[in-house]
Motif scaffolding. Sequence first.
Motif, PDB file in Angstrom:
ATOM      1  N   PHE A 162      30.149 -24.869 -36.462  1.00  0.00           N
ATOM      2  CA  PHE A 162      31.196 -25.542 -35.697  1.00  0.00           C
ATOM      3  C   PHE A 162      32.480 -25.636 -36.519  1.00  0.00           C
ATOM      4  O   PHE A 162      32.433 -25.721 -37.743  1.00  0.00           O
ATOM      5  N   SER A 200      24.610 -27.232 -38.235  1.00  0.00           N
ATOM      6  CA  SER A 200      23.408 -28.002 -37.947  1.00  0.00           C
ATOM      7  C   SER A 200      22.299 -27.039 -37.561  1.00  0.00           C
ATOM      8  O   SER A 200      22.549 -25.916 -37.141  1.00  0.00           O
ATOM      9  N   GLY A 201      21.095 -27.514 -37.719  1.00  0.00           N
ATOM     10  CA  GLY A 201      19.970 -26.803 -37.132  1.00  0.00           C
ATOM     11  C   GLY A 201      19.314 -25.760 -37.989  1.00  0.00           C
ATOM     12  O   GLY A 201      18.412 -25.067 -37.530  1.00  0.00           O
ATOM     13  N   THR A 226      18.026 -31.662 -42.136  1.00  0.00           N
ATOM     14  CA  THR A 226      17.397 -32.869 -41.615  1.00  0.00           C
ATOM     15  C   THR A 226      17.659 -32.896 -40.118  1.00  0.00           C
ATOM     16  O   THR A 226      18.794 -32.733 -39.689  1.00  0.00           O
ATOM     17  N   LEU A 227      16.623 -33.126 -39.345  1.00  0.00           N
ATOM     18  CA  LEU A 227      16.759 -33.058 -37.892  1.00  0.00           C
ATOM     19  C   LEU A 227      17.870 -33.979 -37.434  1.00  0.00           C
ATOM     20  O   LEU A 227      17.908 -35.154 -37.782  1.00  0.00           O
ATOM     21  N   GLY A 228      18.762 -33.461 -36.642  1.00  0.00           N
ATOM     22  CA  GLY A 228      19.817 -34.263 -36.051  1.00  0.00           C
ATOM     23  C   GLY A 228      21.066 -34.376 -36.892  1.00  0.00           C
ATOM     24  O   GLY A 228      22.030 -34.991 -36.463  1.00  0.00           O
ATOM     25  N   ARG A 229      21.074 -33.796 -38.057  1.00  0.00           N
ATOM     26  CA  ARG A 229      22.234 -34.015 -38.909  1.00  0.00           C
ATOM     27  C   ARG A 229      23.205 -32.843 -38.834  1.00  0.00           C
ATOM     28  O   ARG A 229      22.818 -31.696 -38.893  1.00  0.00           O
ATOM     29  N   LEU A 230      24.506 -33.206 -38.739  1.00  0.00           N
ATOM     30  CA  LEU A 230      25.587 -32.242 -38.910  1.00  0.00           C
ATOM     31  C   LEU A 230      26.025 -32.285 -40.371  1.00  0.00           C
ATOM     32  O   LEU A 230      26.260 -33.367 -40.905  1.00  0.00           O
TER      33      LEU A 230
END
Lengths: 115, 112
Positions: A34, A93-94, A99-103
């Motif tokens: 992003f 992310s991803g 870490t799940l959910g972290r940008l």
Amino acid sequence: GDSVTQMEGPVTLSEEAFLTINCTYTATGYPSLFWYVQYPGEGLQLLLKATKADDKGSNKGFEATYRKETTSFHLEKGSVQVSDSAVYFCALSGGRGSTLGRLYFGRGTQLTVWP
Amino acid sequence: NAGVTQTPKFQVLKTGQSMTLQCAQDMNHNSMYWYRQDPGMGLRLIYYSASEGTTDKGEVPNGYNVSRLNKREFSLRLESAAPSQTSVYFCASSATANTEAFFGQGTRLTVV
């Protein structure tokens, strides 16, 4: 772990100049990438995104291509305007190492465009 | 289009005082986040909530607590404010984990 490194600036350009802000990333797996923009006194707004290798995100004349071979997502604009003056953040992310959910954000690049 | 709404926009606290920053989103998003932004440091994640009923620590959780009150609301509490917590705080939400986030306008907090 996953991380983002971007050109720190500040970057100062004249109106109609060409803009490049470099962004490279470290991630395992297949992250989404992003670019966010922050105008003075405001929150961050999504500028563009790319979700897989070779995707090109574009918006308002800005473009960035997801390059897996060089782990890069450089932001470009062919002709900047005074109204483009802002802080630009690269983020991911991803990835499998995320870490799940972290940008994960870069530190931001201040762009100033003079008339 | 309200999006993500944070209150208050500005706050001055004395060292040791407590306060709660409020955040609400109207986009039916599952995931919500609290970040702080300091000069030269970019954005650092304090806490996040991947879904209603869950919360997890981010990079800089010390001195903060959070509550995911329901799907819409995610509050950040400073129990005993310190000058090092002077910062701009942003709440964000996303539809699911690892999708793009939408940010509030920020809360500028000064601790004296």
